[in-house]
Design a protein around this motif. Structure first.
Motif, PDB file in Angstrom:
ATOM      1  N   SER A 107       0.840  -1.204   0.000  1.00 16.14           N
ATOM      2  CA  SER A 107       0.000   0.000   0.000  1.00 16.14           C
ATOM      3  C   SER A 107       0.872   1.250   0.000  1.00 16.14           C
ATOM      4  O   SER A 107       0.697   2.161  -0.823  1.00 16.14           O
ATOM      5  N   SER A 152      -6.159  -3.171   2.294  1.00 16.76           N
ATOM      6  CA  SER A 152      -5.600  -1.823   2.171  1.00 16.76           C
ATOM      7  C   SER A 152      -4.877  -1.624   0.848  1.00 16.76           C
ATOM      8  O   SER A 152      -4.882  -0.531   0.279  1.00 16.76           O
ATOM      9  N   PHE A 205      -1.902   2.983   6.480  1.00 17.63           N
ATOM     10  CA  PHE A 205      -2.402   1.913   5.621  1.00 17.63           C
ATOM     11  C   PHE A 205      -2.342   0.589   6.377  1.00 17.63           C
ATOM     12  O   PHE A 205      -1.297   0.199   6.889  1.00 17.63           O
TER      13      PHE A 205
END
Length: 602
Positions: A134, A238, A183
């Protein structure tokens, strides 16, 4: 392909089955240790497919063998349906509008405000594949447009999971206040978020973990599971959210000519596969697209680890049992901050150095898992019966590997498992569950026992004092028994798609099964039952000689059988058996051959 360490007799990788629910790549071993209280799993056979539907699926979608169409038919796909078309040919053109997600627009606008004013932007991600990929997506995208961001990852052995005041204070001292974007954590970090705000930070949370009744006090929260959202049925991890975020930024900044989104699709596919979210809908489109790009990957480190000929197809199992454990091993045992940026290198020499570091971490991870798994098996062997929920702790357990050992125990015993590493009277650990038993809700039911906890229905992390462990065992066993009495949970059975002869398993048919890939949660690998076999040869292989290989024959044809991790069934050379497992293609030293990954033997 299943992971086997460099230097092993079978090479670096081998064909693999993705666990149906919560398994992750792990090389535990029990050589010389009996498996206590083991009972073979129940096998359930689906009804035979309608031959007419099989023929129509084959004709309409260009299959030369009936094997894959038969799997599709028994799983309920209609030959002329749009659902089947979307399943076989998912497209990024149908990705949902992320601005329908609660908090998304505000998060994007906040990012742009800080970018335009050149104020600090901190990307804080979890130390696992989902968090790492992420952060790397947003960081690399920002760099390509001249936007400065600061990636920061917690160190598991120092900070544990989630936001940490020490990291926030260090960011302030080095860069001054700015925008923090988390994240894969943050939804349960209200105290740390308030601390950051008191120092002048703005906070945006991208997360997908269980929210419950509490409300996150970040300035903007992007979490499909939060009240009032429900975006895409809350199946995105995420890394998927980060891909949608980067896509929206690209469109907003008119940066299409400057940015190759395929690079981020690869990262998002890696994070999505690793986080064991359902590979359906948007997730399936992201992973399918990412795997296609990965066959000619833009990331040299990926190429070094996968060792697949450029242009050859990359399958979800290659990622799940190749890339993912190597990258996760760093977060489990070391400091992600020291290698994360190396994953983005375009220099081949640097990529080789990074891949060697990852392999070193991974070998250590395997050894620690082996020790932990064997300790747990010995401990279970001393018990008079197997508990409904396995709960164990140990001073020799490493907190970075207990989650994977839990996955192996769930796979072996088909019941929830929680393991904790003990240090100074405090237990830190992880848990994995089975379908039907919501583990995070069970922990919420005894929340007073924990110093902290979090997670989702299938996987949790928790910290508690040692004295509370017996109470936790009682509470979870009671919750499990209650759910079972209500018919909400049962020990998982192996669901067999087709009953076949060995003659039905052809190279063309097995290769066509990969058109159904990516396999994983929500789309399990095909499982077949082959009777009338004789065990012609049996060997062990792998770094720790913990995997078992067979040569199986029906008298006229042969196929290699592989049983990963603990050997189950006590099969001997000369035995007549029925094998239940997944037909796969293994690729080793450029050679392609058929295997069956044996789940159980009858």
């Amino acid at each position: 392909m299943r992971e086997v360490s460099k230097g092993s007799p079978k090479g670096e990788f081998y064909g693999a089955q993705l666990s149906l629910y919560c398994g992750q790549s792990a090389d535990c071993v029990n050589e010389g240790i009996d498996i206590p209280h083991y009972t073979p799993p129940t096998v359930s056979l689906r009804p035979a497919p309608d031959p007419s539907k099989v023929s129509r699926i084959a004709l309409r979608h260009g299959f030369s063998s009936p094997l894959a169409p038969s799997i599709l038919a028994v799983r309920g796909f209609e030959p002329e349906s749009e659902a089947l078309e979307r399943f076989l040919n998912p497209t990024l053109a149908t990705l949902p509008d992320p601005f329908r997600m609660l908090g998304f627009r505000g998060a994007l606008e906040e990012f742009l405000r800080y970018a335009q004013s050149k104020r600090p932007i901190f990307l804080m991600g979890d130390y696992d594949c989902d968090g790492i990929t992420s952060v790397l997506q947003v960081h690399h995208f920002s760099l390509s447009l001249g936007i400065k961001t600061v990636p920061i990852f917690p160190v598991r052995s120092v900070h544990g999971f989630g936001m940490h005041k020490e990291i926030i204070a260090q960011a302030l001292a080095k860069h001054g206040p700015g925008l923090i974007i988390t994240f894969d954590y943050g939804i349960k970090n209200n105290r740390e978020i308030e601390y950051a705000k008191s120092l002048g930070f703005k906070v945006v949370v991208f997360d997908h973990h269980y929210v419950g009744e509490s409300r996150c006090n970040a300035d903007y929260v992007v979490c499909p599971g939060q009240s009032g959202c429900g975006f895409e049925d809350n199946i995105l991890c995420s890394s998927g959210l980060a891909y949608l975020f980067v896509s929206a930024l690209r469109e907003r900044l008119n940066a299409g000519h400057k940015v190759d989104m395929g690079r981020y699709l690869e990262l998002s596919a890696l994070g999505t596969i690793a986080d064991m979210v359902p590979l359906l809908g948007t997730n399936r489109a992201i992973v399918k697209g990412g795997l296609e790009h990965m066959s000619s990957t833009s990331w040299p480190v990926f190429s070094e680890i996968l060792r697949i000929q450029r242009g050859a197809p990359v399958w979800a199992s290659d990622v799940a049992f190749g890339l993912q454990p190597h990258i996760n091993a760093v977060g489990r045992l070391g400091d992600v901050n020291q290698v994360a940026m190396g994953l983005l290198t375009s220099d081949m020499l640097t990529a080789l150095e990074v891949s060697e570091k990852l392999d070193t971490f991974n070998l250590e991870r395997q050894s620690l898992e082996r020790s932990c798994a064997n300790d747990v098996l010995r401990d279970l062997g001393r018990a008079s019966a197997l508990p409904d929920v396995i709960v164990r702790s140990g001073t020799g357990f490493h907190p970075g590997v207990v989650g994977i050992v839990c996955s192996r125990l769930v796979e072996l015993y088909r019941r929830p498992a929680l393991l904790f590493a003990e240090k100074d009277g405090v237990l830190t650990g992880s848990g994995r569950s089975i379908p039907g038993f919501n583990l995070i809700e069970a922990l919420c039911g005894c929340s007073d026992l924990f110093l902290k906890f979090g997670g989702h229905p299938a996987a949790v992390g928790a910290t508690l004092v040692k004295d509370n462990l017996p109470q936790l065992q009682k509470a979870l066993s009671a919750a499990f028994c209650m759910e079972r009495s209500l018919g909400k949970v049962a020990l998982p059975a192996i669901e067999v798609d087709l009953s076949l002869s060995l003659q039905d398993i052809t190279p063309e048919g097995v290769l066509e099964l990969y058109r159904l890939d990516p396999f994983g949660v929500g789309n399990p690998p095909p499982v077949v039952r082959i009777s009338g076999l004789c065990v012609e040869r049996k060997d062990r292989f792998g770094t720790f000689r913990d995997h078992t290989s067979f040569v199986l024959t029906d008298g006229s044809s042969r196929i290699n059988g592989v049983q990963w991790h603990w050997e189950r069934g006590g099969v001997r050379v000369g035995d007549r058996v029925t094998a239940v497992g997944t037909p796969v293609v293994s690729r080793f030293s450029g050679q392609v051959e058929l295997d069956i990954e044996v789940l159980t033997v009858e």
